[in-house]
Design an enzyme around this catalytic site. Structure first.
Site, PDB file in Angstrom:
ATOM      1  CB  SER A 257       8.846 -18.677  27.598  1.00  0.00           C
ATOM      2  OG  SER A 257       9.574 -18.802  26.381  1.00  0.00           O
ATOM      3  CG  ASP A 258       4.388 -22.982  24.951  1.00  0.00           C
ATOM      4  OD1 ASP A 258       5.133 -23.426  24.047  1.00  0.00           O
ATOM      5  OD2 ASP A 258       3.243 -23.429  25.163  1.00  0.00           O
ATOM      6  CD1 TRP A 259       9.423 -22.640  19.736  1.00  0.00           C
ATOM      7  CD2 TRP A 259       9.458 -23.222  21.879  1.00  0.00           C
ATOM      8  NE1 TRP A 259      10.568 -23.403  19.949  1.00  0.00           N
ATOM      9  CE2 TRP A 259      10.615 -23.767  21.266  1.00  0.00           C
ATOM     10  CE3 TRP A 259       9.277 -23.457  23.246  1.00  0.00           C
ATOM     11  CZ2 TRP A 259      11.571 -24.517  21.936  1.00  0.00           C
ATOM     12  CZ3 TRP A 259      10.232 -24.209  23.940  1.00  0.00           C
ATOM     13  CH2 TRP A 259      11.351 -24.724  23.285  1.00  0.00           C
ATOM     14  CG  PHE A 260       7.035 -17.349  19.189  1.00  0.00           C
ATOM     15  CD1 PHE A 260       8.059 -16.545  18.731  1.00  0.00           C
ATOM     16  CD2 PHE A 260       6.813 -18.564  18.565  1.00  0.00           C
ATOM     17  CE1 PHE A 260       8.855 -16.947  17.654  1.00  0.00           C
ATOM     18  CE2 PHE A 260       7.592 -18.976  17.497  1.00  0.00           C
ATOM     19  CZ  PHE A 260       8.620 -18.170  17.034  1.00  0.00           C
ATOM     20  N   GLY A 261       6.178 -17.171  24.048  1.00  0.00           N
ATOM     21  CA  GLY A 261       5.260 -16.973  25.154  1.00  0.00           C
ATOM     22  C   GLY A 261       5.720 -15.976  26.195  1.00  0.00           C
TER      23      GLY A 261
END
Length: 823
Positions: free
Chosen positions: A212-216
């Protein structure tokens, strides 16, 4: 820990930059660090200096696989030496709109160019045993509302345009990809089983890790079912223990979990052989120097004003001469070496007394100007330049502790992820409590007058001068997109009268609440701008043989979570260029910007050179190009329009319901301009050099091995005098049976290119292979690629608008290329 819990633990990060390990499954803890312009530090600390390479758009402008691969190898070496397993790059999104906030990271507007050069970068990085991570899959082409917008895109456009660079990365063997924040056709990319499994794993037969993208991430079951392998950062939110619980409840598949763990184990194995040997600093700098020069695009050169004659006097003008933008303002920014020389310093070193004047002419216009030119000194150590930073806790009654930690910093942007020195982990602060960061310095103004101080933060920020509060700003509200909020928060400006020679103490204090993912503060200041900057610059231009205007943007013109609202340079710079061009007919304009900018003054300048965000060796490389020691090797990877409205996409804002319609379909960039018969100011693929390279005989022939469809090319000859670079470009155009452009298809699209260096008096034959895929289209009904049968025109060109030779061919039902009477 039982087997299920042990496996599930691996699917979520351990912290901001690392993953968990499991020796029983041969999975190491992996370290993931942001790119792609270099190897960032985990703490965004200006003291953690790294190599700063040219931006993605600059590398795209080289049109040179070898240059891009070499830069990738260099960054892979540095990543390996710093114990980095995964370098988060390249960014393979496309510059769909010139307003995109991260266009500087992209490889331009064309999927073939982006995929080819992105693959070269990947190959270079991974040759050093470090994984590249292609991002952001898919359609995260603009920044405004990126966490929530829902891209509406048809299947043909998705496959032919936006997935194409990622498909090239998969064919190149990239070891990891990152799912984008946004939705595509109703589903978050991190939960999109069609993207992550049916396309990546099944159709492309790709075996890498998707993170995932960060916090995604948004759910447990949806992420696992779609094929997401790793949630970042840690600690876990939706995967990790939640994944184990979902499997126990029967809501998620144990088989899917096992597949993700197997892919993580494969990534661990692939990165276990990295070497930590780095090349000498001088060799690294030379490569970045040559790469920057290879990216500079000479757009016009009337009267051969460049290279500069050996006896010419030069006036250096413009804000970006002494204060250039080397890179963008995202969280992937690199701590720049203090040895980096701006263009002004490099030109003075190269030209000596021939630089007869320097005038900024117009103010630089950063969101938060740096205080460093005012020579701040730390309050706890007045002999040391910079700022004293102290960290305090604030209890629920508002009481502030004594300093729990103290540091000295030399930057006006301070960001902390998950924890702060002395204060501890944000999430662990007791309810109702918070923290305070105080940034202090001593200033001694050189002149009387008004000084403007700027500040922003993720808490309540107060500015005090000599203990007296003079302004407040910032905001304690932390929106869901904290990463973008840290960079684009509202800036408060306060004007203060200061006296020359009188020392003052300046304090910026930020109070913030506990919890959250990160905190940050930005601060800066400068004297009020003199009113006669432009007049002084015009006088200097008149007195010199040649005037060089360094115009452009600031690093914070390119941000995460924010797109541009205008394509023009600041008005003061546009006016400056007009006035200097009127004062000196031998005016060279160097545009230090990483995206399409309006150039209404271009017809009045003798020469225009686009230098992008070129990395740390900008100054020396530019001095070499301006004096002719190196060739300006770049060609445009984007289209520069005459009018903003001529672009296919001018607004990046989603609709009220969050939808972002890709209604232009496959007509992106030059495809739009060519198909709609719109004349750009400077077309895709355009760029001039200093060498006199002649195009001679064109050729087209079938591949005797049968591995390729055909080869097309040209014989080049370089006239005596100066060698240089040529970029041979191949475009393919579908035609009707009557020889007209096919309705509903792009007028033409790039299908091949070759960057060629040629010596004076040399003749070289250039061959460019074509595959049947280059003459294929996505068949939505069949769900796959098929050769587009019928007539085609294959164009050998210097740019999308400068065609040297056209071959008429025919693709038959068997997918074979035919020439002659039926072609």
């Amino acid at each position: 820990m039982n087997e299920l819990d042990a496996m599930a633990r691996l699917t979520a990060g351990a912290d901001m930059h690392t993953t968990h390990s499991d020796p029983d499954r041969l999975v190491r803890s992996l370290r993931l660090i942001d790119g792609p312009m270099g190897v960032t530090g985990e703490l965004l600390d200006e003291r953690d200096v790294s190599l700063l390479a040219p931006s993605g758009i600059a590398l795209a402008a080289t049109w040179n696989r070898e240059t891009v691969r070499a830069v990738g190898e260099l960054l892979g070496e540095q990543a390996a030496a710093r114990d980095v397993d995964v370098l988060l790059g390249p960014n393979l999104n496309l510059s769909r709109s010139p307003a995109g906030g991260r266009n500087f990271e992209h490889f331009g507007e064309d999927p073939y160019l982006a995929g080819t050069l992105g693959a070269a970068w990947i190959t270079g990085v991974q040759s050093k045993g470090v994984a590249a991570c292609a991002k952001h899959l898919v359609c995260n082409d603009t920044e405004a509302g990126r966490h929530g917008y829902d891209v509406q895109v048809d299947e043909q456009t998705l496959h032919e345009v936006y997935l194409a660079p990622f498909a090239a990365a998969a064919r190149a063997g990239v070891w990891a990809m990152m799912a984008a924040y946004n939705k595509v056709n109703g589903r978050h990319c991190a939960e999109h089983s069609k993207l992550l499994t049916r396309i990546l794993r099944d159709r492309w037969d790709w075996d890498g890790v998707v993170m995932s993208d960060w916090f995604g991430t948004h759910s447990t079951v949806g992420s696992l079912a779609a094929g997401l392998d790793l949630e970042m950062p840690g600690p876990a939110r939706h995967l990790g223990p939640a994944a184990a619980a979902a499997v126990r409840a029967g809501d998620a598949s144990a088989t899917a979990l096992k597949r993700s763990v197997d892919r993580l184990a494969l990534l661990s194995h692939r990165t276990s052989g990295r070497t930590s040997r780095e090349r000498p600093d001088a060799a690294a700098r030379r490569l970045l120097h040559e790469a920057a020069a290879d990216s500079f695009v000479l757009l016009k050169n009337d009267g051969a004003v460049l290279p500069l004659p050996g006896d010419t006097s030069v006036a250096v003008i413009g804000p970006n001469a002494a204060d250039p933008a080397y890179q963008g303002g995202t969280f992937a920014r690199i701590a720049l070496s203090p040895e980096a020389r701006p263009p002004l310093a490099a030109l003075r070193e190269t030209l000596g007394p021939r630089v007869v004047a320097h005038e900024p002419g117009a103010p630089s216009d950063p969101r938060v100007p740096s205080l460093l030119p005012l020579a701040p000194r730390a309050t706890d150590s007045p002999d040391q330049p910079g700022f004293t930073v102290t960290y305090h806790r604030v209890d629920s009654d508002g009481a502030v502790t004594q300093p729990l930690a103290t540091d000295t910093r030399a930057t006006g942007t301070l960001v902390w992820f998950t924890e702060l020195p002395g204060i501890g982990t944000l999430a662990d602060l007791p309810a109702g409590s918070g923290g305070l960061v105080r940034v202090s310095c001593l200033l001694t103004p050189e002149t009387d007058g008004t000084y403007d101080f700027h500040f922003a933060g993720t808490g309540d920020v107060r500015l005090s001068i000599d203990g007296r509060e003079v302004g407040r700003g910032g905001s304690r509200a932390l929106p869901a997109d904290v990463m973008g909020a840290l960079l684009r928060g509202d800036v408060t400006r306060v004007s203060v009268e200061l006296a020359a020679g009188r020392q003052v103490r300046v304090d910026f204090e930020m109070h913030f609440d506990g919890g959250g993912r990160a905190q940050g503060i930005q601060f800066g200041g400068r004297p009020a701008v003199p009113s006669d900057l432009a007049e002084r610059a015009v006088r200097a231009a008149r007195a010199a043989d040649t005037a060089i205007v360094f115009a452009g943007v600031t690093p914070d013109s390119s941000l995460e979570s924010q797109d541009r609202d205008a394509l023009a340079l600041p008005t003061a710079q546009t006016d400056l260029i007009e006035h200097v061009c009127a004062a000196n007919p031998r005016t060279v304009v160097v545009v230090n910007a990483p995206f399409a900018v309006d150039m209404p003054w271009a017809d009045r300048a003798a020469a225009v050179l686009l230098s992008w965000f070129p990395g740390q060796e900008y100054g020396p490389a530019l001095a070499d190009v301006l004096t002719g020691a190196l060739e300006p090797g770049g060609r445009l990877p984007i289209t520069l329009a005459r009018e903003d409205r001529d672009h296919a996409v001018t607004s990046t804002a989603p609709s009220a319901d969050g939808r972002l319609a890709y209604s232009e379909g496959v007509l992106v960039g030059y495809r739009h301009f060519d198909t709609l018969r719109r004349t750009p100011r400077f077309c895709f693929g355009h760029g001039l050099g200093y060498a006199d390279v002649r195009w001679r005989a064109a050729h087209l022939h079938a591949d005797p091995t049968g591995r390729r469809l055909a080869h097309v090319g040209v014989t080049l000859g370089c006239e005596p005098g100066q060698g240089g670079k040529e970029v041979v470009q191949v475009y393919v155009a579908p035609l009707t049976e009557t020889g007209e452009p096919e309705p509903g298809r792009p007028e033409q699209q790039l299908a091949g290119f070759a960057a060629v260096h040629i010596a004076p008096g040399e003749e070289r034959r250039v061959d460019i292979p074509l595959d049947i895929r280059d003459l294929s289209v996505w068949d939505t009904r069949a769900g796959g690629w098929r050769p587009r049968t019928g007539r085609w025109e294959i164009r050998l060109a210097r740019s999308s608008r400068d065609v040297f030779h056209r071959f008429r061919v025919y693709v038959d039902q068997e997918g074979r290329l035919r020439t002659g009477p039926t072609g």
